[in-house]
Scaffold this active site. Sequence first.
Site, PDB file in Angstrom:
ATOM      1  N   HIS A 197       0.836  -1.209   0.000  1.00  0.00           N
ATOM      2  CA  HIS A 197       0.000   0.000   0.000  1.00  0.00           C
ATOM      3  C   HIS A 197       0.869   1.257   0.000  1.00  0.00           C
ATOM      4  O   HIS A 197       1.210   1.800   1.054  1.00  0.00           O
ATOM      5  CB  HIS A 197      -0.912  -0.026   1.239  1.00  0.00           C
ATOM      6  CG  HIS A 197      -1.993   0.998   1.220  1.00  0.00           C
ATOM      7  ND1 HIS A 197      -3.227   0.775   1.768  1.00  0.00           N
ATOM      8  CD2 HIS A 197      -2.038   2.265   0.734  1.00  0.00           C
ATOM      9  CE1 HIS A 197      -3.994   1.852   1.616  1.00  0.00           C
ATOM     10  NE2 HIS A 197      -3.281   2.778   0.998  1.00  0.00           N
ATOM     11  N   HIS A 232       1.501   5.164  -2.054  1.00  0.00           N
ATOM     12  CA  HIS A 232       1.051   6.177  -3.019  1.00  0.00           C
ATOM     13  C   HIS A 232       2.287   6.834  -3.620  1.00  0.00           C
ATOM     14  O   HIS A 232       3.052   7.491  -2.911  1.00  0.00           O
ATOM     15  CB  HIS A 232       0.168   7.225  -2.334  1.00  0.00           C
ATOM     16  CG  HIS A 232      -1.094   6.635  -1.765  1.00  0.00           C
ATOM     17  ND1 HIS A 232      -2.214   6.414  -2.529  1.00  0.00           N
ATOM     18  CD2 HIS A 232      -1.402   6.184  -0.526  1.00  0.00           C
ATOM     19  CE1 HIS A 232      -3.171   5.877  -1.778  1.00  0.00           C
ATOM     20  NE2 HIS A 232      -2.695   5.721  -0.553  1.00  0.00           N
ATOM     21  N   ARG A 251       2.115   8.803  -6.543  1.00  0.00           N
ATOM     22  CA  ARG A 251       1.679  10.119  -7.074  1.00  0.00           C
ATOM     23  C   ARG A 251       1.954  10.360  -8.548  1.00  0.00           C
ATOM     24  O   ARG A 251       1.574  11.406  -9.064  1.00  0.00           O
ATOM     25  CB  ARG A 251       2.293  11.272  -6.263  1.00  0.00           C
ATOM     26  CG  ARG A 251       2.045  11.206  -4.766  1.00  0.00           C
ATOM     27  CD  ARG A 251       0.576  11.244  -4.424  1.00  0.00           C
ATOM     28  NE  ARG A 251       0.347  11.467  -2.992  1.00  0.00           N
ATOM     29  CZ  ARG A 251      -0.687  10.966  -2.334  1.00  0.00           C
ATOM     30  NH1 ARG A 251      -1.590  10.216  -2.948  1.00  0.00           N
ATOM     31  NH2 ARG A 251      -0.850  11.217  -1.042  1.00  0.00           N
ATOM     32  N   ASN A 294      -4.636   6.010  -7.296  1.00  0.00           N
ATOM     33  CA  ASN A 294      -5.247   7.354  -7.264  1.00  0.00           C
ATOM     34  C   ASN A 294      -4.289   8.414  -7.803  1.00  0.00           C
ATOM     35  O   ASN A 294      -3.921   9.361  -7.128  1.00  0.00           O
ATOM     36  CB  ASN A 294      -5.729   7.712  -5.852  1.00  0.00           C
ATOM     37  CG  ASN A 294      -4.636   7.678  -4.811  1.00  0.00           C
ATOM     38  OD1 ASN A 294      -3.619   7.011  -4.980  1.00  0.00           O
ATOM     39  ND2 ASN A 294      -4.836   8.396  -3.731  1.00  0.00           N
ATOM     40  N   ASP A 312      -8.617   2.829  -3.376  1.00  0.00           N
ATOM     41  CA  ASP A 312      -8.126   3.439  -2.137  1.00  0.00           C
ATOM     42  C   ASP A 312      -8.117   4.959  -2.186  1.00  0.00           C
ATOM     43  O   ASP A 312      -7.739   5.569  -3.182  1.00  0.00           O
ATOM     44  CB  ASP A 312      -6.725   2.942  -1.792  1.00  0.00           C
ATOM     45  CG  ASP A 312      -6.288   3.483  -0.446  1.00  0.00           C
ATOM     46  OD1 ASP A 312      -6.944   3.173   0.549  1.00  0.00           O
ATOM     47  OD2 ASP A 312      -5.318   4.263  -0.408  1.00  0.00           O
ATOM     48  N   HIS A 321      -5.562  -0.894   5.745  1.00  0.00           N
ATOM     49  CA  HIS A 321      -5.369  -0.057   6.947  1.00  0.00           C
ATOM     50  C   HIS A 321      -6.502  -0.116   7.972  1.00  0.00           C
ATOM     51  O   HIS A 321      -7.122   0.899   8.266  1.00  0.00           O
ATOM     52  CB  HIS A 321      -5.096   1.390   6.563  1.00  0.00           C
ATOM     53  CG  HIS A 321      -5.987   2.024   5.521  1.00  0.00           C
ATOM     54  ND1 HIS A 321      -7.352   1.975   5.560  1.00  0.00           N
ATOM     55  CD2 HIS A 321      -5.685   2.725   4.401  1.00  0.00           C
ATOM     56  CE1 HIS A 321      -7.857   2.625   4.525  1.00  0.00           C
ATOM     57  NE2 HIS A 321      -6.854   3.079   3.800  1.00  0.00           N
ATOM     58  N   ASP A 351       0.863   2.720   3.703  1.00  0.00           N
ATOM     59  CA  ASP A 351      -0.015   3.818   3.274  1.00  0.00           C
ATOM     60  C   ASP A 351       0.798   5.112   3.107  1.00  0.00           C
ATOM     61  O   ASP A 351       0.309   6.214   3.397  1.00  0.00           O
ATOM     62  CB  ASP A 351      -1.194   4.022   4.230  1.00  0.00           C
ATOM     63  CG  ASP A 351      -2.318   4.853   3.613  1.00  0.00           C
ATOM     64  OD1 ASP A 351      -2.232   5.186   2.409  1.00  0.00           O
ATOM     65  OD2 ASP A 351      -3.271   5.194   4.336  1.00  0.00           O
ATOM     66  N   HIS A 367       2.644  14.479   0.603  1.00  0.00           N
ATOM     67  CA  HIS A 367       1.926  15.714   0.276  1.00  0.00           C
ATOM     68  C   HIS A 367       2.920  16.872   0.285  1.00  0.00           C
ATOM     69  O   HIS A 367       3.834  16.886   1.109  1.00  0.00           O
ATOM     70  CB  HIS A 367       0.825  16.003   1.305  1.00  0.00           C
ATOM     71  CG  HIS A 367      -0.342  15.076   1.213  1.00  0.00           C
ATOM     72  ND1 HIS A 367      -1.213  15.082   0.141  1.00  0.00           N
ATOM     73  CD2 HIS A 367      -0.781  14.103   2.041  1.00  0.00           C
ATOM     74  CE1 HIS A 367      -2.145  14.158   0.333  1.00  0.00           C
ATOM     75  NE2 HIS A 367      -1.905  13.536   1.474  1.00  0.00           N
TER      76      HIS A 367
END
Length: 436
Positions: free
Chosen positions: A57, A59, A61, A91, A151, A231, A304, A308
Site C-alpha cells: 500500500h 502512493h 503520485r 489514485n 483506495d 489499513h 499507506d 503531500h
Amino acid sequence: MSESFLIRGARRAGGDAIDMVVSDGMITEVGSSLSAGGATVVDADGLIALPGLVDLHTHLREPGYEASETILTGSRAAAAGGFTTVFAMPNTSPVADTAGVVEQELALGEAAGYVHVQPIGAVTIGQKGERLAELGAMAASRARVRVFSDDGFCVFDPLIMRRALEYVKSFDGVVAQHAQDPRLTEGAQMNEGTVSAELGLTGWPAVAEESIIARDVLLAEHVGSRLHVCHLSTAGSVDIIRWAKKRGVNVTAEVTPHHLLLSEELVRGYDARFKVNPPLRRDEDVRAVREGLADGTIDIVATDHAPHPAEAKSCEWAAAANGMVGLESALRVVQQAVVDTGLLDWDDVARVLSTAPARIGRLADAGTPLEAGRPASFTLYDPRPVRTFTDADLRGRSVNSPYLDRELPGEVRWTFFRGTATVADGDLLDRPGARP
Ligand SMILES: [Zn+2]
C-alpha cells in the site's frame, strides 16, 4: 557482469549467523565460512537479514501529482526503508484504471531500478464507484495486475463491490477495500470520541469502518472470492476479521505502522502531520491492532505512504490533507511498536512485511526465503542503534512524516534489489549499484 558480494555473518530471522554469496542477481550460496573469491565482502556481524520488504500500500503520485512524489523519488524512499517491492495505489491522474496507465507505471519503476513497482488497478472507472474498470485488461497486461483498489475512496455500492469480487476470481485477483462509509464520515476531522468532543472537531466514528468491513466479509463469503482490508484501525475491525477468519472467509487485513504506534491524543497539538485517513484512534485501538497482528488476525503491515507538498500540511487542521509518508520509517516503527515490546520476533517481521504481502499480491519472486537459487532481494538491518528521526532520513520528495524529532530504533544498513545494492553501508545510492 554485475558486482558479486559475500555477506558475512548476517543473522537470518529465527536462525543462526550465515554467509551468503550474491552473484548475477541471485543468492548462489548460503553457508558458513564461505570464501570471498573476488567478491566484495560485506561485514554483516550483528545485522538481521530480512527478505526484501514488500509494501502492499504505497502512493507514488505519478502520473499527475509529481510535486508530491514521483515513481523515482518514491522508489528511493522505499529502498532507503529496506523495501524491494512496492504496490502503487491507483489514485493518480489519470487514475490507473486501464492497461495503458499500469504499463506506464511499471515501465517507470523499471527505469528507476530501485524496487519492483507493482501497479494496483482501480476497481471502478476514475475511482468514481459507478462502473467497473477494465479489470481483466489490467490483469492481462504486462503489469499483471492482481490487486484492485479504489483506495482513498470506499467501493460503497454493494452491487459494484459484489461484481468486482466476482470478476477478480477468474484471475486469482483480490479487491483491497478502503473501508469507510462516506455518509457517516462527512466533514470528519479526527476519530470520534471524547477527544473530538473536547476539541469540538467533527468525529469519524469507528462504525464507519467496521460496518463496511462486516458487509464486505459477508459479500466475499457469499461469492467465494478473496478480500483484502486496507489499513484497519479499530478494535472492532479486528474483532470482525477474527470472526470472519474463524468462519473460513478468504479475507486478509493490513495495519499501518502509524496505527501501531500513535494515538488520537496527538491531535491535541493541531499539527497536521498527524492528520490521516483512517484517523489515529484511541489507545485501546492501538493495543487491539497490536494484538491482532501478533495473533495473526491481521496479516501484514503496509505503509499507506502518502506524500503531500508542504502547503497541504502547513495550514490549519481543517484544511490540511490526510496522509503521512511512511516508507523510510516503517521498519523502525514496527521494531519500536511490536518487536521491542515483545509481541513479534524477527521471523514474524519477515512474514508481515515481506512474505505475506507478496503472497496476497501474488508475486512469486518477492518475499522469497534467503536460500541459494532465490533472487538476491534482501535487507540487512541493524536493530541496535536508537536515533532521532530527522529530515535527513526522508529520501522521497515530501517531508510529511509524523516521526520527525522522535527517537526510533534501528537502521537499514544495506538493501539489495535483485543482486544490486540500492543502500550500501547506510547510504542510499545515487543510482542502484553506483557505489563510490
Ligand atoms: Zn486508504
